[in-house]
Design an enzyme around this catalytic site. Structure first.
Site, PDB file in Angstrom:
ATOM      1  N   LEU A  69      -4.562   4.715  -0.787  1.00 56.10           N
ATOM      2  CA  LEU A  69      -3.482   3.442  -1.115  1.00 56.10           C
ATOM      3  C   LEU A  69      -2.789   3.759  -2.146  1.00 56.10           C
ATOM      4  O   LEU A  69      -3.513   4.097  -3.368  1.00 56.10           O
ATOM      5  CB  LEU A  69      -4.309   2.279  -1.163  1.00 56.10           C
ATOM      6  CG  LEU A  69      -4.974   1.658   0.312  1.00 56.10           C
ATOM      7  CD1 LEU A  69      -5.819   0.429   0.008  1.00 56.10           C
ATOM      8  CD2 LEU A  69      -3.894   1.301   1.045  1.00 56.10           C
ATOM      9  N   ASP A  70      -1.534   3.492  -2.329  1.00 54.64           N
ATOM     10  CA  ASP A  70      -0.675   3.479  -3.527  1.00 54.64           C
ATOM     11  C   ASP A  70      -1.463   2.674  -4.665  1.00 54.64           C
ATOM     12  O   ASP A  70      -2.023   1.718  -4.257  1.00 54.64           O
ATOM     13  CB  ASP A  70       0.699   3.133  -3.141  1.00 54.64           C
ATOM     14  CG  ASP A  70       1.580   3.132  -4.504  1.00 54.64           C
ATOM     15  OD1 ASP A  70       2.062   1.961  -5.113  1.00 54.64           O
ATOM     16  OD2 ASP A  70       1.783   4.264  -4.641  1.00 54.64           O
ATOM     17  N   ALA A  71      -0.904   3.052  -5.610  1.00 49.57           N
ATOM     18  CA  ALA A  71      -1.752   2.450  -6.963  1.00 49.57           C
ATOM     19  C   ALA A  71      -1.336   0.667  -6.966  1.00 49.57           C
ATOM     20  O   ALA A  71      -2.024  -0.223  -7.314  1.00 49.57           O
ATOM     21  CB  ALA A  71      -1.440   2.831  -8.358  1.00 49.57           C
TER      22      ALA A  71
END
Length: 173
Positions: A87-89
């Site tokens: 997952l993206d930050a």
């Protein structure tokens, strides 16, 4: 010694990289597994000098010092933790992490194509340099021409396109 294995579902909050979540889980598991009571130390027979006044040697059962926790050190030094997806930050959601032999199951888990739900937050009339809410504002405009009906019509087209792609991929997979 075979280490622990399995799959974990872990919540990743926004603003935290997925690697940091994995590292925090590994650190916590190592700390708790190494703090758990281990097997009792093995014993071996030693011949010790007899007490004062008695001749010869006396057999005694003493603990093996190699099994002492201060000599042995931590039982586990590293765990193999893999991520089924990333997952993206800035995103939040559930990460599926594999531990030990559970890493082999991650590919199967990912290929199951389980239902995913995405929630998008947006703000009409503002544009940032990185398309996020924390980016630098580069453009500001009016948005009173956007109505609920227009927005629902466009979302229905997007949903229909995704559904059609899902059906086509299911037929040819």
């Amino acid at each position: 010694m075979a280490g622990p294995s399995g799959l974990f579902a872990v919540y990743k909050p926004p603003g935290v990289a997925w690697g940091r979540v994995r590292d925090a889980l590994e650190t916590r598991l190592l700390r708790e597994l190494n703090a758990a009571p281990g097997r009792p130390p093995r014993h071996h027979v030693r011949f010790l000098p007899a007490p004062a006044g008695a001749p010869g040697l006396v057999a005694a059962r003493v603990p093996l010092l190699a099994d002492h926790p201060l000599v042995r050190g931590p039982r586990l030094g590293r765990l193999r933790i893999g991520a089924g997806h990333r997952l993206d930050a800035k995103a939040s959601g559930v990460l599926v992490l594999g531990l030990g032999h559970g890493n082999r199951l991650l590919t199967d888990w990912y290929n199951c194509h389980l239902t995913r739900v995405y929630t998008v937050d947006g703000l009409f009339g503002k544009a940032t340099d990185d398309f996020s809410d924390t980016g630098k504002l580069v453009e500001k405009t009016t948005f009173d021409h956007i109505t609920r009906e227009k927005l629902e019509r466009i979302l229905a087209v997007i949903q229909g396109t995704n559904h059609k792609a899902l059906v086509i991929n299911a037929l040819f997979a």
